[in-house]
Write an enzyme that holds these catalytic residues in place. Structure first.
Site, PDB file in Angstrom:
ATOM      1  N   VAL A   4      41.312  26.376 -17.019  1.00 53.90           N
ATOM      2  CA  VAL A   4      41.634  25.567 -18.196  1.00 53.90           C
ATOM      3  C   VAL A   4      42.827  24.657 -17.898  1.00 53.90           C
ATOM      4  CG1 VAL A   4      42.293  25.604 -20.637  1.00 53.90           C
ATOM      5  CG2 VAL A   4      40.783  27.385 -19.744  1.00 53.90           C
TER       6      VAL A   4
ATOM      7  N   LYS B 270      33.203  42.093 -29.552  1.00 53.53           N
ATOM      8  CA  LYS B 270      33.629  42.071 -28.155  1.00 53.53           C
ATOM      9  C   LYS B 270      33.157  43.367 -27.522  1.00 53.53           C
ATOM     10  CE  LYS B 270      36.496  39.412 -25.602  1.00 53.53           C
ATOM     11  NZ  LYS B 270      36.776  37.978 -25.639  1.00 53.53           N
TER      12      LYS B 270
ATOM     13  N   GLY C 275      50.448  27.966 -15.717  1.00 54.50           N
ATOM     14  CA  GLY C 275      49.142  28.505 -15.318  1.00 54.50           C
ATOM     15  C   GLY C 275      48.152  27.364 -15.177  1.00 54.50           C
ATOM     16  N   VAL C 276      47.817  27.045 -13.922  1.00 57.64           N
ATOM     17  CA  VAL C 276      46.890  25.929 -13.706  1.00 57.64           C
ATOM     18  C   VAL C 276      45.588  26.441 -13.095  1.00 57.64           C
ATOM     19  CG1 VAL C 276      48.463  23.969 -13.735  1.00 57.64           C
ATOM     20  CG2 VAL C 276      48.306  25.332 -11.656  1.00 57.64           C
ATOM     21  N   GLY C 277      44.949  27.321 -13.834  1.00 59.34           N
ATOM     22  CA  GLY C 277      43.647  27.846 -13.426  1.00 59.34           C
ATOM     23  C   GLY C 277      42.556  26.945 -13.959  1.00 59.34           C
TER      24      GLY C 277
HETATM   25  P1  NAD Z   1      42.319  31.455 -14.841  1.00 60.59           P
HETATM   26  O1  NAD Z   1      42.357  32.850 -14.374  1.00 60.59           O
HETATM   27  O2  NAD Z   1      41.363  30.493 -14.233  1.00 60.59           O
HETATM   28  O3  NAD Z   1      43.786  30.790 -14.676  1.00 60.59           O
HETATM   29  C1  NAD Z   1      44.969  31.446 -14.956  1.00 60.59           C
HETATM   30  C2  NAD Z   1      46.028  30.867 -14.025  1.00 60.59           C
HETATM   31  O4  NAD Z   1      47.289  31.443 -14.391  1.00 60.59           O
HETATM   32  C3  NAD Z   1      45.798  31.204 -12.553  1.00 60.59           C
HETATM   33  O5  NAD Z   1      45.939  30.034 -11.769  1.00 60.59           O
HETATM   34  C4  NAD Z   1      46.877  32.228 -12.243  1.00 60.59           C
HETATM   35  O6  NAD Z   1      47.328  32.181 -10.890  1.00 60.59           O
HETATM   36  C5  NAD Z   1      47.965  31.813 -13.203  1.00 60.59           C
HETATM   37  N1  NAD Z   1      48.936  32.862 -13.523  1.00 60.59           N
HETATM   38  C6  NAD Z   1      48.722  34.188 -13.653  1.00 60.59           C
HETATM   39  N2  NAD Z   1      49.881  34.809 -13.943  1.00 60.59           N
HETATM   40  C7  NAD Z   1      50.822  33.841 -14.012  1.00 60.59           C
HETATM   41  C8  NAD Z   1      52.205  33.849 -14.285  1.00 60.59           C
HETATM   42  N3  NAD Z   1      52.863  34.980 -14.514  1.00 60.59           N
HETATM   43  N4  NAD Z   1      52.853  32.666 -14.300  1.00 60.59           N
HETATM   44  C9  NAD Z   1      52.208  31.516 -14.036  1.00 60.59           C
HETATM   45  N5  NAD Z   1      50.896  31.448 -13.768  1.00 60.59           N
HETATM   46  C10 NAD Z   1      50.219  32.598 -13.751  1.00 60.59           C
HETATM   47  O7  NAD Z   1      42.119  31.531 -16.421  1.00 60.59           O
HETATM   48  P2  NAD Z   1      41.587  30.387 -17.387  1.00 60.59           P
HETATM   49  O8  NAD Z   1      40.132  30.541 -17.572  1.00 60.59           O
HETATM   50  O9  NAD Z   1      42.157  29.069 -16.976  1.00 60.59           O
HETATM   51  O10 NAD Z   1      42.268  30.837 -18.761  1.00 60.59           O
HETATM   52  C11 NAD Z   1      43.651  30.640 -18.986  1.00 60.59           C
HETATM   53  C12 NAD Z   1      44.044  31.337 -20.279  1.00 60.59           C
HETATM   54  O11 NAD Z   1      43.292  30.804 -21.369  1.00 60.59           O
HETATM   55  C13 NAD Z   1      43.759  32.840 -20.284  1.00 60.59           C
HETATM   56  O12 NAD Z   1      44.767  33.477 -21.027  1.00 60.59           O
HETATM   57  C14 NAD Z   1      42.438  32.946 -21.027  1.00 60.59           C
HETATM   58  O13 NAD Z   1      42.302  34.188 -21.670  1.00 60.59           O
HETATM   59  C15 NAD Z   1      42.574  31.826 -22.036  1.00 60.59           C
HETATM   60  N6  NAD Z   1      41.284  31.288 -22.491  1.00 60.59           N
HETATM   61  C16 NAD Z   1      40.403  30.773 -21.601  1.00 60.59           C
HETATM   62  C17 NAD Z   1      39.181  30.250 -22.047  1.00 60.59           C
HETATM   63  C18 NAD Z   1      38.197  29.634 -21.087  1.00 60.59           C
HETATM   64  O14 NAD Z   1      37.256  28.960 -21.545  1.00 60.59           O
HETATM   65  N7  NAD Z   1      38.363  29.814 -19.782  1.00 60.59           N
HETATM   66  C19 NAD Z   1      38.869  30.261 -23.428  1.00 60.59           C
HETATM   67  C20 NAD Z   1      39.811  30.794 -24.338  1.00 60.59           C
HETATM   68  C21 NAD Z   1      41.018  31.298 -23.843  1.00 60.59           C
END
Ligand code: NAD
Length: 367
Positions: free
Chosen positions: A198, A94, A194-196
């Site tokens: 993923v 990393k 968390g509905v980002g």
């Molecule tokens: P993202 O930033 O797109 O989504 C995260 C969501 O969580 C956002 O909508 C944000 O508003 C919300 N959030 C933040 N703080 C919060 C809280 N306190 N309570 C509720 N919601 C909250 O991120 P992502 O790409 O969807 O990833 C989500 C998680 O999965 C992260 O922890 C990331 O490290 C992990 N992850 C992602 C991937 C990937 O391919 N994107 C791969 C492995 C792990």
């Protein structure tokens, strides 16, 4: 106080790198500095027994250099276990860039970072992490072949989030089967925190299968949008951890399973995408086990993203990526069985299975 009068245990406390709490047999740590572009980065190579150390680059405004060092040590170790347990021929690495991605990231800085990556001759391969975009990896690609997560037009595998979500969905199904005797999720109540990127795709899979999905997020607009799009219910209770649901899917932040929450959780299964969900791996993993809550190890079920970038190295097509990601279902099931047989937590099982693969690889290499 001079070091010559310190005993070895005292030395360990003050040793700035090898004595760090997060230092865990890392092979190599590279400090990168460039005055002209303002680049200050650290590349952490934890282990290369199974293959080159692949892992993303995070750009973050760390308060101190110690914080950055600890982050890269912890994250690179995590990558070793994630790839090993997923069966990929990759090691763990990393990188972190110290600075504000919004104001300090420039094309020159990214290219300079790429030249440092290049200088390692392929021992470390980079990708995106927090603060990085596909366009940044395209800049790195201009100066080194040792980069993944580049644009599809440049031979990249594209956005990893839908693949990550599919793997989480597979891991969740395996956990449901173990806990409830069936992997069918229709009618199951699932809370997605968390509905980002993923979380959204996961909600899509779940609602399509007929699960009753509850969503939480700090972004109100996002909640409204997804509620309308998928018919998910915005969770309205005071305490989401105490929600009467079958499955809790942490998809926002890490460490949501901690001293404060671990006894409040009522879900029978925890399966989500967030990294490092257990604040204390051993302690909170053990409490979940005691309470009969089935925990699907985060670093296993969120491995779809790494499978997606691995495809860029191996030349896999989308079908093969999804087949490998679907296999997370089987691996998760194997981990539950191993945990039961060995009386350890599911997290410990996943680590042991990964370590066994690394040890076998080391033996094979005669190292
Ligand atoms: P993202 O930033 O797109 O989504 C995260 C969501 O969580 C956002 O909508 C944000 O508003 C919300 N959030 C933040 N703080 C919060 C809280 N306190 N309570 C509720 N919601 C909250 O991120 P992502 O790409 O969807 O990833 C989500 C998680 O999965 C992260 O922890 C990331 O490290 C992990 N992850 C992602 C991937 C990937 O391919 N994107 C791969 C492995 C792990």
């Amino acid at each position: 106080m001079t070091t010559d009068i310190l005993r070895s245990d005292e030395l360990k406390k003050v040793d700035p790198v090898f004595g760090q709490l997060s230092f865990n047999d890392h092979e190599q740590i590279v400090f990168c500095n460039d005055k002209d572009t303002g680049l200050k980065a650290i590349i952490g190579i934890h282990n290369t027994v199974l293959g080159p150390a692949l892992g993303g680059t995070r750009m973050w405004n760390y308060k101190t250099e110690w914080e950055a060092l600890n982050d890269v040590l912890r994250l690179s170790r995590g990558m070793t276990y994630k790839s090993a347990v997923t069966g990929l021929n990759l090691g763990g690495g990393k990188a972190v860039i110290i600075g504000d991605a919004g104001t300090q990231k420039t094309p020159e800085l990214m290219r300079k970072f790429g030249t440092f990556v290049n200088s390692l001759g392929g021992k470390y391969i980079t990708a995106e992490d927090v603060g990085m975009e596909t366009a940044d990896m395209d800049l790195v690609k201009e100066v080194t072949p040792y980069v993944t997560g580049v644009s599809e037009s440049r031979g990249g595998a594209g956005n990893p989030s839908p693949v990550t979500a599919y793997g989480v969905y597979m891991g969740m199904k395996a956990a449901a089967r173990y806990k409830f005797g069936t992997d069918k999720l229709d009618g199951k109540k699932v809370l997605v925190q968390g509905v980002g990127h993923v979380g959204e795709t996961l909600v899509g899979h779940l609602t399509q299968e007929g699960a009753k999905v509850f969503i939480t997020d700090i972004n109100e607009a996002r909640l409204r949008e997804l509620s309308e799009k998928y018919g998910a219910v915005v969770y309205a209770g005071d305490d989401l951890y105490a929600a009467e649901v079958d499955i809790y899917a942490p998809c926002a932040l890490g460490a949501t399973i901690n001293d404060d929450t671990v006894y409040r959780i009522r879900a029978g299964v925890i399966a989500g995408a967030a990294n490092n969900q257990l604040a204390d791996e051993n302690k909170h993993g053990a409490i979940l086990k005691e309470r009969g809550i089935v925990y699907a190890p985060d670093f296993l079920i969120n491995a779809g993203g790494i499978i997606n970038v691995y495809a860029e190295l191996e030349g896999y097509d989308k079908e093969e990526i999804m087949r490998k990601t679907e296999n997370i279902y089987n691996t998760t099931g194997e981990i539950f069985a191993h945990s039961e047989e060995n009386g350890c937590t599911t997290h410990q099982s996943a680590l042991r299975i990964a370590q066994a693969r690394i040890d076998a690889g080391k033996k094979e290499k005669g190292a």
